[in-house]
Enzyme design. Sequence first.
Site, PDB file in Angstrom:
ATOM      1  N   CYS A 115     -11.545 -19.109 -12.022  1.00 35.00           N
ATOM      2  CA  CYS A 115     -10.267 -19.806 -11.795  1.00 35.00           C
ATOM      3  C   CYS A 115      -9.096 -18.837 -11.706  1.00 35.00           C
ATOM      4  O   CYS A 115      -8.002 -19.233 -11.303  1.00 35.00           O
ATOM      5  CB  CYS A 115     -10.010 -20.811 -12.911  1.00 35.00           C
ATOM      6  SG  CYS A 115     -11.350 -21.979 -13.129  1.00 35.00           S
ATOM      7  N   HIS A 255      -2.370 -22.398 -14.363  1.00 36.28           N
ATOM      8  CA  HIS A 255      -3.649 -22.957 -13.935  1.00 36.28           C
ATOM      9  C   HIS A 255      -3.784 -24.358 -14.529  1.00 36.28           C
ATOM     10  O   HIS A 255      -3.421 -24.592 -15.685  1.00 36.28           O
ATOM     11  CB  HIS A 255      -4.777 -22.054 -14.421  1.00 36.28           C
ATOM     12  CG  HIS A 255      -6.132 -22.593 -14.135  1.00 36.28           C
ATOM     13  ND1 HIS A 255      -6.460 -23.139 -12.911  1.00 36.28           N
ATOM     14  CD2 HIS A 255      -7.254 -22.696 -14.899  1.00 36.28           C
ATOM     15  CE1 HIS A 255      -7.716 -23.553 -12.946  1.00 36.28           C
ATOM     16  NE2 HIS A 255      -8.217 -23.293 -14.142  1.00 36.28           N
ATOM     17  N   ASN A 285      -9.013 -29.848 -12.161  1.00 35.75           N
ATOM     18  CA  ASN A 285      -9.075 -28.383 -12.123  1.00 35.75           C
ATOM     19  C   ASN A 285      -9.706 -27.954 -10.796  1.00 35.75           C
ATOM     20  O   ASN A 285     -10.880 -28.214 -10.565  1.00 35.75           O
ATOM     21  CB  ASN A 285      -9.910 -27.919 -13.326  1.00 35.75           C
ATOM     22  CG  ASN A 285     -10.077 -26.414 -13.385  1.00 35.75           C
ATOM     23  OD1 ASN A 285      -9.745 -25.687 -12.440  1.00 35.75           O
ATOM     24  ND2 ASN A 285     -10.613 -25.940 -14.494  1.00 35.75           N
TER      25      ASN A 285
HETATM   26  O1  UT7 Z   1     -10.680 -23.364 -15.561  1.00 33.51           O
HETATM   27  C1  UT7 Z   1     -11.563 -22.914 -16.528  1.00 33.51           C
HETATM   28  C2  UT7 Z   1     -12.594 -23.971 -16.686  1.00 33.51           C
HETATM   29  N1  UT7 Z   1     -12.753 -24.577 -17.934  1.00 33.51           N
HETATM   30  C3  UT7 Z   1     -11.822 -25.162 -18.699  1.00 33.51           C
HETATM   31  O2  UT7 Z   1     -10.654 -25.066 -18.507  1.00 33.51           O
HETATM   32  C4  UT7 Z   1     -12.299 -25.960 -19.859  1.00 33.51           C
HETATM   33  C5  UT7 Z   1     -11.533 -25.762 -21.118  1.00 33.51           C
HETATM   34  N2  UT7 Z   1     -11.981 -26.721 -22.085  1.00 33.51           N
HETATM   35  C6  UT7 Z   1     -11.497 -27.978 -22.136  1.00 33.51           C
HETATM   36  O3  UT7 Z   1     -10.623 -28.338 -21.367  1.00 33.51           O
HETATM   37  C7  UT7 Z   1     -12.033 -28.889 -23.219  1.00 33.51           C
HETATM   38  O4  UT7 Z   1     -12.811 -28.138 -24.105  1.00 33.51           O
HETATM   39  C8  UT7 Z   1     -12.859 -30.073 -22.637  1.00 33.51           C
HETATM   40  C9  UT7 Z   1     -11.948 -31.067 -21.931  1.00 33.51           C
HETATM   41  C10 UT7 Z   1     -13.939 -29.567 -21.707  1.00 33.51           C
HETATM   42  C11 UT7 Z   1     -13.526 -30.808 -23.795  1.00 33.51           C
HETATM   43  O5  UT7 Z   1     -12.566 -31.250 -24.738  1.00 33.51           O
HETATM   44  P1  UT7 Z   1     -12.742 -30.937 -26.278  1.00 33.51           P
HETATM   45  O6  UT7 Z   1     -11.624 -31.569 -26.974  1.00 33.51           O
HETATM   46  O7  UT7 Z   1     -12.925 -29.452 -26.455  1.00 33.51           O
HETATM   47  O8  UT7 Z   1     -14.067 -31.704 -26.611  1.00 33.51           O
HETATM   48  P2  UT7 Z   1     -15.465 -31.139 -27.172  1.00 33.51           P
HETATM   49  O9  UT7 Z   1     -16.170 -30.334 -26.129  1.00 33.51           O
HETATM   50  O10 UT7 Z   1     -15.252 -30.507 -28.511  1.00 33.51           O
HETATM   51  O11 UT7 Z   1     -16.239 -32.491 -27.346  1.00 33.51           O
HETATM   52  C12 UT7 Z   1     -15.777 -33.523 -28.237  1.00 33.51           C
HETATM   53  C13 UT7 Z   1     -16.645 -34.747 -28.065  1.00 33.51           C
HETATM   54  C14 UT7 Z   1     -18.139 -34.427 -28.096  1.00 33.51           C
HETATM   55  O12 UT7 Z   1     -18.791 -35.490 -28.747  1.00 33.51           O
HETATM   56  P3  UT7 Z   1     -19.236 -35.354 -30.298  1.00 33.51           P
HETATM   57  O13 UT7 Z   1     -20.155 -34.177 -30.333  1.00 33.51           O
HETATM   58  O14 UT7 Z   1     -17.955 -35.117 -31.043  1.00 33.51           O
HETATM   59  O15 UT7 Z   1     -19.881 -36.673 -30.559  1.00 33.51           O
HETATM   60  C15 UT7 Z   1     -18.524 -34.453 -26.649  1.00 33.51           C
HETATM   61  O16 UT7 Z   1     -19.877 -34.761 -26.441  1.00 33.51           O
HETATM   62  O17 UT7 Z   1     -16.402 -35.339 -26.782  1.00 33.51           O
HETATM   63  C16 UT7 Z   1     -17.624 -35.549 -26.102  1.00 33.51           C
HETATM   64  N3  UT7 Z   1     -17.391 -35.476 -24.664  1.00 33.51           N
HETATM   65  C17 UT7 Z   1     -17.071 -36.557 -23.938  1.00 33.51           C
HETATM   66  N4  UT7 Z   1     -16.894 -37.850 -24.267  1.00 33.51           N
HETATM   67  C18 UT7 Z   1     -16.551 -38.707 -23.279  1.00 33.51           C
HETATM   68  C19 UT7 Z   1     -17.431 -34.392 -23.861  1.00 33.51           C
HETATM   69  N5  UT7 Z   1     -17.136 -34.760 -22.597  1.00 33.51           N
HETATM   70  C20 UT7 Z   1     -16.915 -36.099 -22.611  1.00 33.51           C
HETATM   71  C21 UT7 Z   1     -16.562 -37.043 -21.626  1.00 33.51           C
HETATM   72  N6  UT7 Z   1     -16.393 -38.333 -21.994  1.00 33.51           N
HETATM   73  N7  UT7 Z   1     -16.368 -36.707 -20.347  1.00 33.51           N
END
Ligand code: UT7
Length: 338
Positions: A115, A255, A285
């Site tokens: 990115c 970004h 994104n």
């Molecule tokens: O450009 C570079 C590319 N990457 C990025 O910019 C990504 C940077 N990271 C992020 O933006 C965030 O980490 C995410 C949006 C990807 C995830 O948010 P988070 O607050 O870090 O959530 P997490 O990964 O810690 O997951 C929290 C919970 C999990 O469930 P449990 O284990 O707490 O039960 C996930 O399984 O949210 C769950 N989860 C979802 N739930 C509903 C993950 N994706 C989803 C979803 N819908 N789409």
Amino acid sequence: MSLLRPVGIVGTGSYLPPRILTNDLEKMVDTSDEWIRTRTGIRERRVAAEHMAASDLAVPAAERALAMAGIRAEEVDLIVVATATPDAFFPSTACVVQERLGAVGGAAFDILAGCTGFLYALGVASQMIATGAHNVGLVIGTEVLSKITNWEDRSTCVLFGDGAGAAVLAPVEPGYGILGVHLGADGTGASLLHIPAGGSKMPATEDTVKNKLHTIHMLGSEVFKFAVRIMGEASLRALERAGLTKEEIDYFIPHQANIRIIEAACKRLNLPQEKVYINLDRYGNMSSASVPVALDEAYREGKIRKGHNLVLVAFGAGLTWGAAVVRWNLEAPPEAGV
Ligand code: UT7
């Protein structure tokens, strides 16, 4: 006497494929509009038609940027395309774009920095022009991420969108243009965001396809922590190179990965909301296309004026990061109505 000359952005353009995919993704994976909106800030994204490749998005974006600059394609002697979704391994997408634009003869190559690709491309191209080796550069970020997305993986499929943005670079009057660039990488984070198969390490087989190893794999929470720290840090490093302080930022083009990451960067830089461009609610994104599309929209909407100090900043796979400080050298376009 310095051998380097000032280089700035003299035209911008973008292209978004027309098909909109809203957060109505719960039919495909276990997610909800509420989760996506509150955790990321995304409401919808664009998805390219099946037959469209990165070059198909890049060409109209580049044509719009050239039209704004009033520069003919034949005058372009440098094309740098940042993409993680090239048309093919080779030739470079930059060569495909060059042929389609009718800009044949100059240098053309791709850059891969996830990115952060557009910032890397801007840094490299501006320095090639600053030295006098090249005169007119076209820097493009273009992505068709929908084609490398695992639509069964809720942790990634809700995040990404397709699009392209372009900027024309050329010498500008002293005191304007790209004042400072900071680029960096930390390869120890390579496995946090990657596509496991399809390269020379794990060529395509029936199994790699079956196991969806040609799609984005990401440890989102780790990338998130890195991003929260690096966006502010990279911006400050670029400001230092430009001899400016964070108080002198007039407009911020980050970004567009996650609204919470952008908010953290703004807090670090003491930036009020009205100095920050946000379009991730509409596009998600778009990897290397996010910053140039945001720049184009902000400029066409009249948010950026001549003399403004802009900070462009991104982070991504690698892990990589990059920031650029630009003193804007163009008057607002007529369509901005200012
Ligand atoms: O450009 C570079 C590319 N990457 C990025 O910019 C990504 C940077 N990271 C992020 O933006 C965030 O980490 C995410 C949006 C990807 C995830 O948010 P988070 O607050 O870090 O959530 P997490 O990964 O810690 O997951 C929290 C919970 C999990 O469930 P449990 O284990 O707490 O039960 C996930 O399984 O949210 C769950 N989860 C979802 N739930 C509903 C993950 N994706 C989803 C979803 N819908 N789409």
